[in-house]
Design a protein around this motif. Structure first.
Motif, short mmCIF file in Angstrom:
data_model
loop_
_atom_site.label_atom_id
_atom_site.label_comp_id
_atom_site.label_asym_id
_atom_site.label_seq_id
_atom_site.Cartn_x
_atom_site.Cartn_y
_atom_site.Cartn_z
N ASN A 19 1.02 -1.31 0.18
CA ASN A 19 0.08 0.04 -0.08
C ASN A 19 0.72 1.29 -0.07
OD1 ASN A 19 -2.67 0.51 -0.26
ND2 ASN A 19 -3.07 0.78 1.92
N ASP A 20 2.05 1.16 -0.57
CA ASP A 20 2.90 2.31 -0.46
C ASP A 20 2.76 3.06 -1.60
OD1 ASP A 20 5.04 4.06 -0.48
OD2 ASP A 20 6.30 2.55 0.56
N LEU A 21 2.27 4.05 -1.74
CA LEU A 21 1.95 5.02 -2.92
C LEU A 21 3.06 5.84 -3.28
CD1 LEU A 21 -0.32 6.28 -4.86
CD2 LEU A 21 -1.02 7.76 -2.88
N GLY A 22 4.15 6.23 -2.75
CA GLY A 22 5.38 6.70 -2.69
C GLY A 22 6.24 5.57 -3.71
N PHE A 64 4.95 3.53 -5.69
CA PHE A 64 4.18 3.11 -6.83
C PHE A 64 4.62 4.44 -7.60
CE2 PHE A 64 0.44 4.76 -9.26
CZ PHE A 64 0.20 3.67 -10.09
N THR A 65 4.56 5.74 -7.03
CA THR A 65 5.07 6.88 -7.90
C THR A 65 6.45 6.65 -8.48
OG1 THR A 65 3.82 8.08 -6.18
CG2 THR A 65 5.30 9.17 -7.69
N GLU A 66 7.42 6.24 -7.57
CA GLU A 66 8.67 6.05 -8.20
C GLU A 66 8.81 4.80 -9.19
OE1 GLU A 66 12.87 5.34 -5.34
OE2 GLU A 66 11.13 6.44 -4.58
N TYR A 86 6.38 4.28 -11.22
CA TYR A 86 5.65 4.94 -12.42
C TYR A 86 6.68 5.81 -12.93
CZ TYR A 86 2.57 7.96 -14.89
OH TYR A 86 1.94 8.61 -16.05
N LYS A 87 7.31 6.75 -12.29
CA LYS A 87 8.47 7.78 -12.94
C LYS A 87 9.47 7.21 -13.49
CE LYS A 87 6.94 11.90 -10.69
NZ LYS A 87 6.94 12.96 -9.84
N TYR A 97 8.28 4.96 -16.69
CA TYR A 97 7.37 5.54 -17.69
C TYR A 97 8.01 5.59 -19.35
CZ TYR A 97 3.39 7.67 -20.13
OH TYR A 97 2.56 7.72 -20.97
N GLN A 98 9.24 6.21 -19.48
CA GLN A 98 9.65 6.51 -20.89
C GLN A 98 10.25 5.31 -21.24
OE1 GLN A 98 9.17 8.88 -22.46
NE2 GLN A 98 9.75 10.83 -21.47
N PHE A 99 10.57 4.50 -20.43
CA PHE A 99 11.07 2.83 -20.62
C PHE A 99 9.94 2.09 -21.50
CE2 PHE A 99 11.03 -1.69 -19.26
CZ PHE A 99 12.53 -2.08 -19.68
N PHE A 113 -1.11 1.12 -15.28
CA PHE A 113 -0.67 1.28 -13.64
C PHE A 113 -1.91 1.51 -12.92
CE2 PHE A 113 3.32 2.74 -15.56
CZ PHE A 113 4.34 2.21 -14.29
N LEU A 114 -2.85 2.03 -13.49
CA LEU A 114 -4.14 1.92 -12.72
C LEU A 114 -4.33 0.77 -12.01
CD1 LEU A 114 -7.18 4.16 -13.98
CD2 LEU A 114 -5.91 4.56 -12.02
N TRP A 127 -2.16 -0.43 -9.45
CA TRP A 127 -2.63 0.13 -8.09
C TRP A 127 -3.77 -0.43 -7.49
CZ3 TRP A 127 -0.28 2.19 -4.16
CH2 TRP A 127 -1.12 2.78 -3.22
#
Lengths: 378, 180
Positions: free
Chosen positions: B13-16, B18-20, B22-23, B26-28, B51-52, B55
């Motif tokens: 459940n760590d949103l941070g 997940f963000t990491e 994602y970022k 993404y370009q990969f 990604f949705l 999550w």
């Protein structure tokens, strides 16, 4: 390989540089991160090379990437279902900051509360950062925010051509389009800025409760590890730093201590406890412009620093010019002393150490100046 | 934090985390998606959905050895499902450009751009390259091959390939120069 002579396409075609760009090889990654940090004057070329590579490597253009990021942010925050309800109020971006100090944690709490009540708009991201109700940045129009969630410095170019390298875990907020009369950005964490000159559009960096007014230059801003003080260090050009209350610096009188003007190799340290700026020299002064007039430079080695029976007056003048630092002599006689020696590859303080030792003198850094003490020569 | 730790943190459940992920991916994923299908809107949508779902289903995420290849596999499946068979356009390494119905690398580069002006600039720049130059550029920047690998495929020396890439970049920068 002399990377200093490289043009953008040389970097873009360099296998080692590409290994760094595509994150293929650890040695290359470490080498180039270091090299880029040590050569801020090459950032323009590096960013041109990155643009060139990004284009050919089919990367999504930056502005669209920001849109996508906001889209997933919305998507995630709209999901009502959560396996552990206690986590629900954690908003998307601020989790990254949870390791920061107390002040930041307070901020995260404020942000989380905001995230429950309102749909996450980027404008809200910087609202809780301000101590007063007034937003530092003209809030008209959309704001962009860029976070560096990685463990490496992250470089980016703003709309006006300004080059920014964000430290890991740092964040920059800026308007999607700068208004015609000013450029204002909001920084958390730390970063290096190389600001494009534009007399009609002054550049302001808001950081905590102080403002850095940039006069076309490159500099860094960061908080120390204990988060008790903030440091602004100038590599080139000139910047003005003042406390946030001075919303319009042109109209208010300037008091000593809450406004400082910095030139290269100078830094201002803002201590939270004392609420004032203190100026000093940076830890490692870097050459601002090479001055070789008094050097006996061996052919083919422009980086060498060799003095041959040069007077201290000449040496000091050369240092002053090269590092843009004021150096003073305790007495006139020091000017007459002579020094010969090879100081290649040494930083300024090491060079002064060697010279002072050989002449039985000493030096001291006082604020933004260096004072050389000794009995002098005839 | 390593990627496998981040991946496990998402399950917790760590949103941070997940963000990491994602970022950093993404370009990969985007470049890979563009290789599977040249329609950038379709690729963007597929990555968004991917990604949705990660999550949404975070409590049921599988243990994976390589986060990147796991995400790529799902992305590929998503894109293939989206596109009806008769419209299928693949950018297979060796057959690209062979079928008139599929987007070539150069078409993809142009379509990728956000605005018309940039599209035209890129088109002009690419057209000024020779066929060989465009091919080595694709191999170097899109397929991320080494000079030695490209030299092997082309039965030439790495130095020659480097020179071809270098000359191509010089031309590209000349045409795109005003943008930077």
């Amino acid at each position: 390989m002399d990377y200093l002579l490289y043009e953008a396409e040389d970097f873009a075609a360099d296998e080692s540089y590409l290994n760094y760009y595509f994150r293929l090889n650890k040695t290359d990654i470490a080498f180039w991160e270091d090299w880029i940090r040590l050569h801020p004057e090459k950032l323009d070329l590096i960013s041109q090379a990155d643009h060139l590579i990004g284009l050919m490597a089919m990367q999504l253009p930056d502005e669209e990437l920001q849109d996508e990021f906001r889209r997933i942010e919305r998507g995630v925050s709209q999901q009502s279902h959560s396996p552990e309800p206690r986590q629900q109020s954690v908003s998307f971006d601020n989790v990254l900051r949870r390791e920061r100090g107390r002040g930041w944690r307070r901020l995260v709490v404020a942000l989380s509360a905001a995230a429950v009540l309102i749909p996450l708009g980027y404008v809200y991201f910087f609202k809780p950062h301000t101590d007063d109700a007034r937003l530092p940045i003209a809030s008209a129009g959309a704001m962009l925010e860029r976070t560096n969630p990685t463990s490496q410095p992250m470089s980016m170019r703003l709309e006006d051509g300004t080059f920014v390298t964000l430290d890991p875990g740092s964040k920059l907020v800026c308007p999607a389009h700068f208004p015609a009369d000013r450029r204002e950005v909001y920084l958390e964490g730390g970063g290096f800025f190389k600001v494009n000159k534009s007399a009609r559009q002054p550049f302001y960096v808001y950081y905590g409760n102080f403002v850095t007014h940039v006069l076309g230059t490159s500099f860094t801003i960061r908080m120390d590890k204990r988060q008790e003080q903030v440091e602004v260090a100038v590599l080139a050009g000139k910047v003005e730093v003042y406390k946030r209350a001075r919303v319009n610096p042109e109209k208010e009188p300037r008091d000593q201590g809450d406004l400082v003007i910095l030139t290269p190799n100078q830094r201002a340290i803002y201590k939270e406890s004392e609420q004032r700026f203190e100026t000093s020299l940076v830890e490692k002064p870097r050459p601002v412009r090479p001055d070789t007039a008094f050097l006996e430079t061996p052919a083919g080695d422009p980086g060498a620093t060799v003095f041959k029976t040069a007077t201290l007056a000449d040496i000091v003048r050369s240092f002053e010019k090269t590092y843009s630092i004021d150096i003073e002599m305790e007495n006139e006689g020091i000017n007459n002393c002579h020094f010969s020696g090879d100081l290649s590859g040494m930083d300024l303080y090491k060079q002064l150490d060697v010279i002072c030792q050989s002449l039985n003198m000493s030096y001291e850094v006082i604020g933004t100046r260096i004072l050389i003490r000794g009995r002098g020569c005839n | 934090m390593g990627e496998d730790l981040l991946w496990r943190a998402i399950r917790n459940n760590d949103l941070g985390a997940f963000t990491e992920i994602y970022k950093s991916y993404y370009q990969f994923l985007f470049a890979y998606g563009m290789r599977v299908n040249g329609d950038k809107h379709l690729v963007k949508d597929a990555i968004h959905e991917l990604f949705l779902e990660v999550w949404k289903g975070r409590d049921r995420l599988p243990e994976v050895a390589h986060v990147g290849s796991y995400l790529r596999t799902i992305l590929r499946r998503k894109i293939i499902k989206e596109v009806p068979q008769h419209q299928w356009r693949s950018l297979d390494e060796h057959s690209y450009g062979a079928d008139a119905a599929e987007y070539s690398y150069e078409e993809r580069l142009v379509r990728l751009q956000s605005d018309e002006e940039m599209k035209q600039k890129v088109q002009k720049a690419i057209h000024s390259l020779s066929k060989k130059q465009l091919e080595v550029i694709r191999m170097k920047f899109f397929d991320e091959k080494s000079y030695a690998e490209i030299a092997d495929l082309n039965a030439t020396t790495p130095r020659t390939v480097y020179n071809q890439v270098y000359e191509a970049l010089k031309i590209l920068r000349k045409y795109l120069g005003l943008l930077f």
